[in-house]
Motif scaffolding. Structure first.
Motif: not given
Length: 219
Positions: A176, A185, A188
């Motif tokens: 991620l 991401q 996250e």
């Protein structure tokens, strides 16, 4: 009234059946106690009885002994050990399925067979074995046996992470963070790395330390 009593009787019958321990559990407990106390011969007989009763945990335990005992009881018997693992795995024992996968992956007591190892890792993963989920993810990440599929790898890492596996959390976090299988991401990713580090994963701790050492991006 009669219908109500019949329903109650069925419910009690179902509850009683659900609470019934697996066949051979008592024999398995006795076998573990005897073996741990150094009464190997007695323990071995009890393991065999539990296996005859159809106890999958006993099959897995006895399989391990046949494959790993270097001296004492039982004498090493690789074919029997692998057969017991397979029997236990087909009865739903996740640990036995994972052990079989490891044996086939590394050629331990059997010829290496990567396609077969992946099949057993998947079976173990399907039975809820989190480390096996990570192994399946690694096969897809590295293109071992199957074509490289990073999205599939990330999905397996997520399953392992959500099952509480520290390595799965680390691998998912890195995917991620770097956007390996899709858009990055970072928040996250850091969250999963932190969860992995909190669970004791040294690679996650190192990754977080490296992130903290990076200079902050200028806006």
């Amino acid at each position: 009234m009669r219908k109500t009593l019949l329903c109650l009787a069925l419910l009690l019958s179902t509850a009683s059946f659900a609470a019934t321990p697996p066949a051979g559990d008592d024999l398995l407990r006795q076998a573990n106690t005897a073996y741990d106390a150094g009464r190997e011969e007695e323990g071995l007989k009890l393991y065999e009885q539990a296996v005859e009763a159809g106890n999958a945990k006993a099959m897995a335990a006895l399989g391990w002994l046949y494959l790993n005992t270097t001296e004492g009881l039982p004498k090493p018997n690789f074919a029997r050990g692998l057969a017991l693992y397979e029997q236990a795995a087909y009865l739903g024992n996740a640990e036995a399925a994972n052990n079989l996968a490891v044996h086939y992956a590394h050629g331990i007591a059997v010829a290496a067979d990567l396609p077969r190892s992946l099949e057993w890792f998947k079976r173990a993963a399907g039975l809820g074995h989190a480390p096996a989920m990570v192994s399946v993810g690694l096969y897809y990440e590295t293109g071992t046996v199957v074509p490289v599929d990073l999205a599939e790898a990330q999905a397996w890492y997520r399953k392992a992470a959500e099952a509480g596996n520290a390595q799965g959390m680390h691998n998912l976090g890195m995917f991620l963070l770097r956007g390996v299988a899709g858009p990055a991401q970072p928040e996250e990713g850091r969250r999963w790395l932190q969860k992995s580090a909190d669970a004791g994963d040294e690679n996650a701790k190192a990754a977080l330390k490296e992130l903290e050492a990076r200079p902050a991006a200028k806006g």
